[in-house]
Motif scaffolding. Structure first.
Motif, PDB file in Angstrom:
ATOM      1  N   LEU A 297       0.833  -1.201   0.000  1.00  6.61           N
ATOM      2  CA  LEU A 297       0.000   0.000   0.000  1.00  6.61           C
ATOM      3  C   LEU A 297       0.868   1.251   0.000  1.00  6.61           C
ATOM      4  O   LEU A 297       0.592   2.210  -0.738  1.00  6.61           O
ATOM      5  N   LEU A 298       1.925   1.256   0.793  1.00  8.79           N
ATOM      6  CA  LEU A 298       2.818   2.415   0.843  1.00  8.79           C
ATOM      7  C   LEU A 298       3.474   2.637  -0.518  1.00  8.79           C
ATOM      8  O   LEU A 298       3.598   3.781  -0.977  1.00  8.79           O
ATOM      9  N   THR A 299       3.873   1.558  -1.174  1.00  9.11           N
ATOM     10  CA  THR A 299       4.455   1.665  -2.509  1.00  9.11           C
ATOM     11  C   THR A 299       3.459   2.293  -3.479  1.00  9.11           C
ATOM     12  O   THR A 299       3.813   3.159  -4.292  1.00  9.11           O
ATOM     13  N   THR A 300       2.204   1.873  -3.384  1.00  2.80           N
ATOM     14  CA  THR A 300       1.153   2.434  -4.243  1.00  2.80           C
ATOM     15  C   THR A 300       0.954   3.912  -3.959  1.00  2.80           C
ATOM     16  O   THR A 300       0.810   4.726  -4.887  1.00  2.80           O
ATOM     17  N   VAL A 301       0.943   4.276  -2.695  1.00  2.35           N
ATOM     18  CA  VAL A 301       0.755   5.679  -2.309  1.00  2.35           C
ATOM     19  C   VAL A 301       1.896   6.538  -2.854  1.00  2.35           C
ATOM     20  O   VAL A 301       1.668   7.631  -3.399  1.00  2.35           O
ATOM     21  N   HIS A 302       3.124   6.056  -2.728  1.00  8.58           N
ATOM     22  CA  HIS A 302       4.270   6.794  -3.256  1.00  8.58           C
ATOM     23  C   HIS A 302       4.163   6.946  -4.775  1.00  8.58           C
ATOM     24  O   HIS A 302       4.464   8.008  -5.326  1.00  8.58           O
ATOM     25  N   ARG A 303       3.744   5.878  -5.448  1.00  8.05           N
ATOM     26  CA  ARG A 303       3.621   5.929  -6.904  1.00  8.05           C
ATOM     27  C   ARG A 303       2.545   6.924  -7.330  1.00  8.05           C
ATOM     28  O   ARG A 303       2.734   7.696  -8.272  1.00  8.05           O
TER      29      ARG A 303
ATOM     30  N   GLY B 183       1.071  12.260  -9.584  1.00  6.51           N
ATOM     31  CA  GLY B 183       0.510  13.592  -9.414  1.00  6.51           C
ATOM     32  C   GLY B 183       1.557  14.676  -9.607  1.00  6.51           C
ATOM     33  O   GLY B 183       1.283  15.725 -10.218  1.00  6.51           O
ATOM     34  N   ALA B 184       2.772  14.425  -9.105  1.00 12.87           N
ATOM     35  CA  ALA B 184       3.855  15.390  -9.289  1.00 12.87           C
ATOM     36  C   ALA B 184       4.207  15.533 -10.767  1.00 12.87           C
ATOM     37  O   ALA B 184       4.457  16.644 -11.255  1.00 12.87           O
TER      38      ALA B 184
ATOM     39  N   ALA C 237       8.946  17.936  -6.919  1.00 13.01           N
ATOM     40  CA  ALA C 237       7.515  18.097  -6.630  1.00 13.01           C
ATOM     41  C   ALA C 237       6.993  16.939  -5.792  1.00 13.01           C
ATOM     42  O   ALA C 237       6.151  17.129  -4.897  1.00 13.01           O
ATOM     43  N   TRP C 238       7.468  15.736  -6.069  1.00 15.76           N
ATOM     44  CA  TRP C 238       7.075  14.553  -5.297  1.00 15.76           C
ATOM     45  C   TRP C 238       7.439  14.720  -3.817  1.00 15.76           C
ATOM     46  O   TRP C 238       6.633  14.434  -2.933  1.00 15.76           O
ATOM     47  N   LEU C 239       8.646  15.204  -3.570  1.00 15.49           N
ATOM     48  CA  LEU C 239       9.071  15.422  -2.185  1.00 15.49           C
ATOM     49  C   LEU C 239       8.276  16.545  -1.535  1.00 15.49           C
ATOM     50  O   LEU C 239       7.880  16.449  -0.370  1.00 15.49           O
ATOM     51  N   ALA C 240       8.010  17.597  -2.280  1.00 16.42           N
ATOM     52  CA  ALA C 240       7.266  18.734  -1.729  1.00 16.42           C
ATOM     53  C   ALA C 240       5.874  18.327  -1.277  1.00 16.42           C
ATOM     54  O   ALA C 240       5.318  18.907  -0.339  1.00 16.42           O
TER      55      ALA C 240
ATOM     56  N   VAL D  91       5.093  13.756   5.083  1.00 15.06           N
ATOM     57  CA  VAL D  91       6.118  13.662   6.118  1.00 15.06           C
ATOM     58  C   VAL D  91       6.864  14.987   6.256  1.00 15.06           C
ATOM     59  O   VAL D  91       7.261  15.375   7.360  1.00 15.06           O
ATOM     60  N   VAL D  92       7.064  15.697   5.153  1.00 17.46           N
ATOM     61  CA  VAL D  92       7.716  17.008   5.222  1.00 17.46           C
ATOM     62  C   VAL D  92       6.843  17.964   6.033  1.00 17.46           C
ATOM     63  O   VAL D  92       7.340  18.718   6.881  1.00 17.46           O
ATOM     64  N   PHE D  93       5.546  17.946   5.783  1.00 16.91           N
ATOM     65  CA  PHE D  93       4.598  18.746   6.570  1.00 16.91           C
ATOM     66  C   PHE D  93       4.697  18.359   8.046  1.00 16.91           C
ATOM     67  O   PHE D  93       4.725  19.224   8.929  1.00 16.91           O
TER      68      PHE D  93
END
Length: 214
Positions: free
Chosen positions: A138-144, A149-150, A176-179, A183-185
């Protein structure tokens, strides 16, 4: 009242009751995952918090990963309607913008709103992924999905011919992906105490500098 009208009414009532039950279960799960973490949250605790049986939790939503996924989906979207983000008015209006700087600022604003709603669930998912294979998938899917989106926002900026790109596309997509990573928030707002509006302005300014050539 005709029999078919009565049946339709009863069917609609049962469907509404089922939706209410599912909503109660997912909302309870979201609160527990955020407050106690994935490992400490049990199906029994979710059942108790939502006022249903353990069996109903499984039949209405599923196991813990399914509960976390549904809660996360709803938090990202802002509601439980089965409508993709790209089909929602806020994102359609976003991609209709023709000023690349305003586009980036509005995109960041939407990402910050998502982070405010979903950051606790993202953190729970990250921890769960360390030991649970389904959660890892699921985490892999969320990152993808966030990467996709980025890429869309970077490509839209390029379509607008914004004075040329300041960096190569792959680099821009990664930035953009990192922004957009909640987790940055979490680090800056929840841990370091930044005001949300200050964080939003900082991220938007950084993206404009990184992605656009003056």
């Amino acid at each position: 009242m005709a029999d078919h009208v009565k049946r339709d009414y009863r069917s609609a009532l049962r469907a509404a009751q089922a939706d209410d039950t599912r909503r109660a279960i997912v909302n309870a799960a979201a609160k527990l995952f955020t407050a106690d973490g994935y490992g400490a949250t049990t199906i029994d605790a979710i059942a108790g918090a939502s006022g249903v049986s353990r069996k109903t939790v499984f039949s209405a939503v599923g196991g813990k990963v399914a509960l976390l996924k549904t809660a996360l989906d709803w938090a990202v979207a802002g509601d439980d309607r089965p409508v993709a983000l790209s089909d929602r008015p806020a994102f359609q209006d976003l991609f209709a913008l023709e000023d690349p700087r305003r586009l980036l600022r509005e995109w960041v604003r939407l990402q910050v709103q998502i982070a405010e709603r979903a950051v606790g669930l993202f953190r729970a998912l990250e921890v769960a992924a360390e030991t649970d294979g389904e959660a890892r998938e699921l985490l892999t899917t969320v990152h993808r999905q966030r990467l996709e989106g980025a890429a869309q926002i970077v490509d839209r900026v390029a379509e607008l011919g914004a004075d040329g790109a300041a960096v190569p596309r792959d680099h821009a997509v990664d930035v953009a992906w990192l922004a957009a990573d909640p987790v940055v928030f979490d680090r800056m707002v929840r841990q370091r105490g930044w005001a949300t509006h200050a964080f939003e302005a900082w991220v938007a300014d950084a993206l404009i500098v990184q992605l656009l050539r003056d």
